[in-house]
Design a protein around this motif. Structure first.
Motif, PDB file in Angstrom:
ATOM      1  N   VAL A   1     -11.075  10.018 -11.178  1.00  0.00           N
ATOM      2  CA  VAL A   1     -11.339  11.015 -10.150  1.00  0.00           C
ATOM      3  C   VAL A   1     -11.586  10.338  -8.801  1.00  0.00           C
ATOM      4  CG1 VAL A   1     -12.210  12.749 -11.739  1.00  0.00           C
ATOM      5  CG2 VAL A   1     -13.806  11.132 -10.707  1.00  0.00           C
ATOM      6  N   LEU A   2     -11.335  11.102  -7.756  1.00  0.00           N
ATOM      7  CA  LEU A   2     -11.382  10.627  -6.371  1.00  0.00           C
ATOM      8  C   LEU A   2     -11.965  11.729  -5.511  1.00  0.00           C
ATOM      9  CD1 LEU A   2      -8.286   9.044  -4.579  1.00  0.00           C
ATOM     10  CD2 LEU A   2      -9.514  10.912  -3.534  1.00  0.00           C
ATOM     11  N   THR A   3     -12.809  11.356  -4.551  1.00  0.00           N
ATOM     12  CA  THR A   3     -13.295  12.348  -3.595  1.00  0.00           C
ATOM     13  C   THR A   3     -13.624  11.673  -2.269  1.00  0.00           C
ATOM     14  OG1 THR A   3     -14.698  14.315  -3.369  1.00  0.00           O
ATOM     15  CG2 THR A   3     -15.795  12.288  -4.056  1.00  0.00           C
ATOM     16  N   ASP A   4     -13.786  12.498  -1.224  1.00  0.00           N
ATOM     17  CA  ASP A   4     -14.070  12.006   0.121  1.00  0.00           C
ATOM     18  C   ASP A   4     -15.558  11.726   0.303  1.00  0.00           C
ATOM     19  OD1 ASP A   4     -11.371  12.921   1.435  1.00  0.00           O
ATOM     20  OD2 ASP A   4     -12.169  14.720   0.480  1.00  0.00           O
ATOM     21  N   VAL A   5     -15.840  10.809   1.224  1.00  0.00           N
ATOM     22  CA  VAL A   5     -17.188  10.678   1.780  1.00  0.00           C
ATOM     23  C   VAL A   5     -17.066  10.773   3.297  1.00  0.00           C
ATOM     24  CG1 VAL A   5     -18.249   9.379  -0.096  1.00  0.00           C
ATOM     25  CG2 VAL A   5     -17.004   8.150   1.687  1.00  0.00           C
ATOM     26  N   HIS A   6     -18.056  11.399   3.911  1.00  0.00           N
ATOM     27  CA  HIS A   6     -18.024  11.615   5.362  1.00  0.00           C
ATOM     28  C   HIS A   6     -19.135  10.874   6.091  1.00  0.00           C
ATOM     29  CE1 HIS A   6     -16.071  15.159   3.528  1.00  0.00           C
ATOM     30  NE2 HIS A   6     -15.235  15.036   4.537  1.00  0.00           N
ATOM     31  N   GLU A   7     -20.201  10.531   5.363  1.00  0.00           N
ATOM     32  CA  GLU A   7     -21.340   9.849   5.964  1.00  0.00           C
ATOM     33  C   GLU A   7     -21.783   8.720   5.042  1.00  0.00           C
ATOM     34  OE1 GLU A   7     -24.339  12.508   7.802  1.00  0.00           O
ATOM     35  OE2 GLU A   7     -23.165  14.124   6.894  1.00  0.00           O
TER      36      GLU A   7
ATOM     37  N   GLN B   1     -12.705   8.101  -0.935  1.00  0.00           N
ATOM     38  CA  GLN B   1     -11.683   8.330   0.087  1.00  0.00           C
ATOM     39  C   GLN B   1     -12.323   8.512   1.460  1.00  0.00           C
ATOM     40  OE1 GLN B   1      -7.874  10.397  -0.587  1.00  0.00           O
ATOM     41  NE2 GLN B   1      -8.714  11.999   0.700  1.00  0.00           N
ATOM     42  N   ILE B   2     -11.745   7.818   2.445  1.00  0.00           N
ATOM     43  CA  ILE B   2     -12.159   7.972   3.834  1.00  0.00           C
ATOM     44  C   ILE B   2     -11.185   8.934   4.502  1.00  0.00           C
ATOM     45  CG2 ILE B   2     -12.660   6.822   6.009  1.00  0.00           C
ATOM     46  CD1 ILE B   2     -14.431   5.903   3.685  1.00  0.00           C
TER      47      ILE B   2
ATOM     48  N   VAL C   1     -12.365   1.535  -5.878  1.00  0.00           N
ATOM     49  CA  VAL C   1     -11.366   1.441  -4.818  1.00  0.00           C
ATOM     50  C   VAL C   1     -11.771   2.355  -3.665  1.00  0.00           C
ATOM     51  CG1 VAL C   1      -8.932   1.887  -4.224  1.00  0.00           C
ATOM     52  CG2 VAL C   1      -9.519   0.862  -6.437  1.00  0.00           C
ATOM     53  N   VAL C   2     -11.409   1.959  -2.446  1.00  0.00           N
ATOM     54  CA  VAL C   2     -11.574   2.821  -1.277  1.00  0.00           C
ATOM     55  C   VAL C   2     -10.188   3.164  -0.740  1.00  0.00           C
ATOM     56  CG1 VAL C   2     -12.517   3.045   1.048  1.00  0.00           C
ATOM     57  CG2 VAL C   2     -13.793   1.778  -0.699  1.00  0.00           C
ATOM     58  N   ASN C   3      -9.855   4.445  -0.755  1.00  0.00           N
ATOM     59  CA  ASN C   3      -8.578   4.932  -0.224  1.00  0.00           C
ATOM     60  C   ASN C   3      -8.805   5.429   1.200  1.00  0.00           C
ATOM     61  OD1 ASN C   3      -5.857   5.798  -0.141  1.00  0.00           O
ATOM     62  ND2 ASN C   3      -6.514   7.891  -0.604  1.00  0.00           N
ATOM     63  N   ILE C   4      -8.162   4.779   2.158  1.00  0.00           N
ATOM     64  CA  ILE C   4      -8.354   5.126   3.567  1.00  0.00           C
ATOM     65  C   ILE C   4      -7.137   5.893   4.068  1.00  0.00           C
ATOM     66  CG2 ILE C   4      -8.790   4.229   5.883  1.00  0.00           C
ATOM     67  CD1 ILE C   4      -9.851   1.655   4.446  1.00  0.00           C
ATOM     68  N   LYS C   5      -7.358   7.134   4.456  1.00  0.00           N
ATOM     69  CA  LYS C   5      -6.285   7.917   5.048  1.00  0.00           C
ATOM     70  C   LYS C   5      -6.018   7.404   6.470  1.00  0.00           C
ATOM     71  CE  LYS C   5      -5.291  11.401   2.112  1.00  0.00           C
ATOM     72  NZ  LYS C   5      -5.406  12.792   2.545  1.00  0.00           N
TER      73      LYS C   5
ATOM     74  N   VAL D   1      -8.791  -1.890  -1.589  1.00  0.00           N
ATOM     75  CA  VAL D   1      -8.463  -0.940  -0.519  1.00  0.00           C
ATOM     76  C   VAL D   1      -7.042  -0.437  -0.685  1.00  0.00           C
ATOM     77  CG1 VAL D   1      -8.074  -0.714   1.969  1.00  0.00           C
ATOM     78  CG2 VAL D   1     -10.084  -1.952   1.145  1.00  0.00           C
ATOM     79  N   TRP D   2      -6.874   0.878  -0.506  1.00  0.00           N
ATOM     80  CA  TRP D   2      -5.552   1.503  -0.371  1.00  0.00           C
ATOM     81  C   TRP D   2      -5.457   2.107   1.028  1.00  0.00           C
ATOM     82  CZ3 TRP D   2      -5.823   5.277  -5.165  1.00  0.00           C
ATOM     83  CH2 TRP D   2      -5.868   4.524  -6.358  1.00  0.00           C
ATOM     84  N   ILE D   3      -4.232   2.195   1.526  1.00  0.00           N
ATOM     85  CA  ILE D   3      -3.963   2.920   2.770  1.00  0.00           C
ATOM     86  C   ILE D   3      -3.021   4.078   2.452  1.00  0.00           C
ATOM     87  CG2 ILE D   3      -2.876   2.839   5.047  1.00  0.00           C
ATOM     88  CD1 ILE D   3      -5.508   1.361   5.024  1.00  0.00           C
ATOM     89  N   THR D   4      -3.367   5.261   2.928  1.00  0.00           N
ATOM     90  CA  THR D   4      -2.542   6.440   2.676  1.00  0.00           C
ATOM     91  C   THR D   4      -1.937   6.965   3.970  1.00  0.00           C
ATOM     92  OG1 THR D   4      -3.720   7.122   0.690  1.00  0.00           O
ATOM     93  CG2 THR D   4      -2.559   8.839   1.881  1.00  0.00           C
ATOM     94  N   GLU D   5      -0.616   7.086   3.964  1.00  0.00           N
ATOM     95  CA  GLU D   5       0.126   7.698   5.069  1.00  0.00           C
ATOM     96  C   GLU D   5       0.107   9.214   4.908  1.00  0.00           C
ATOM     97  OE1 GLU D   5       2.338   8.799   8.189  1.00  0.00           O
ATOM     98  OE2 GLU D   5       1.707   6.722   7.866  1.00  0.00           O
ATOM     99  N   ARG D   6      -0.308   9.936   5.965  1.00  0.00           N
ATOM    100  CA  ARG D   6      -0.390  11.405   5.870  1.00  0.00           C
ATOM    101  C   ARG D   6       0.236  12.095   7.070  1.00  0.00           C
ATOM    102  NH1 ARG D   6      -2.434  14.804   8.509  1.00  0.00           N
ATOM    103  NH2 ARG D   6      -4.209  15.620   7.356  1.00  0.00           N
TER     104      ARG D   6
END
Length: 243
Positions: free
Chosen positions: A57-63, A78-79, A103-107, A129-134
């Motif tokens: 599972v994966l989810t965002d963090v904002h702070e 996920q960032i 892992v940290v997935n950075i959008k 680290v992953w980088i995601t193209e959006r």
């Protein structure tokens, strides 16, 4: 229900599956947009999905404070794209994720050029680290996909590159009080992305009834259409070891 259906399809097509959901959609277009159940209820639901479905599972963090609350439950932090330059959030996410082999997935923000990713990686390093193209901003309320930029990132940066097909067809704020989108273009973008090679994963949003989904419905795939997309990934992938 969605996680179970996708896990079954991923097993069938031999894809590794990560289920993503948000406990808080903090960057809504309007103050009236639905945000989610909140961090503590949301984490519990993600834990239930992980245990009952048997998937990552994966989810965002904002702070920064959210990282320690979320990390024990998820496999990937996920960032969000709008926060991809927030130094403290990036640095702390990778520090803590590395300690637990997460892992940290950075959008990649839609306002960044492909080569600007080097600034992100200067803060995080390339481990875990992953980088995601959006998609990239193309005037008001419109995004476009720069496939040459994706090739640049796969060649220049020693990190997995993920292609987020459904956010690439989003029209941010396109309805005035919410985002619009063009879901009909998603399958073609995925075919193009996997055919050029170098992509390490595909991120896609889906729902049984996208037109009534609480968030991002116009750019979501219908759940019934996902298997055809999986067939295309198998058929068109330049390197079938990277699906």
């Amino acid at each position: 229900e969605i996680a179970s259906a996708l896990k079954e399809l991923c097993d069938k097509y031999e894809f590794e599956f990560y289920f993503k959901s948000s406990y808080d959609k903090a960057n809504r277009t309007s103050i009236h947009g639905k945000r989610g159940p909140g961090i503590f209820q949301g984490i519990q639901w993600l834990s239930d999905v992980r245990d009952e479905v048997g998937c990552k599972v994966l989810t965002d963090v904002h702070e920064v404070w959210q990282i320690k609350e979320v990390l024990p439950t998820v496999d990937v932090l996920q960032i969000p794209a709008f926060l991809c330059r927030q130094t403290d959030l990036l640095v702390r996410s990778v520090e803590l994720a590395s300690l637990t082999d997460k892992v940290v997935n950075i959008k990649k923000g839609q306002f960044l050029a492909p080569w600007d990713v080097k600034g992100i990686l200067s803060k995080t390093g390339t481990d875990n680290v992953w980088i995601t193209e959006r998609g990239t901003s193309f005037g008001y309320n419109t995004l476009t996909v720069d496939f040459t930029g994706i090739q640049y990132m796969t060649k220049e940066f020693d990190v997995p590159i993920i292609f987020d097909a459904t956010h690439c067809v989003q029209k941010p704020g396109g309805k005035g009080n919410s985002s619009d989108g063009n879901r009909e273009y998603v399958p073609g973008l995925i075919r193009a992305a996997v055919a050029q090679g170098g992509i390490d994963g595909v991120f896609m949003e889906c729902h049984q009834d996208p037109d009534n989904a609480p968030s991002d419905g116009p750019n979501m795939l219908r759940l019934d259409d996902v298997e055809k997309v999986f067939e295309d990934i198998k058929k068109y992938s330049y390197d079938n070891s990277k699906n």
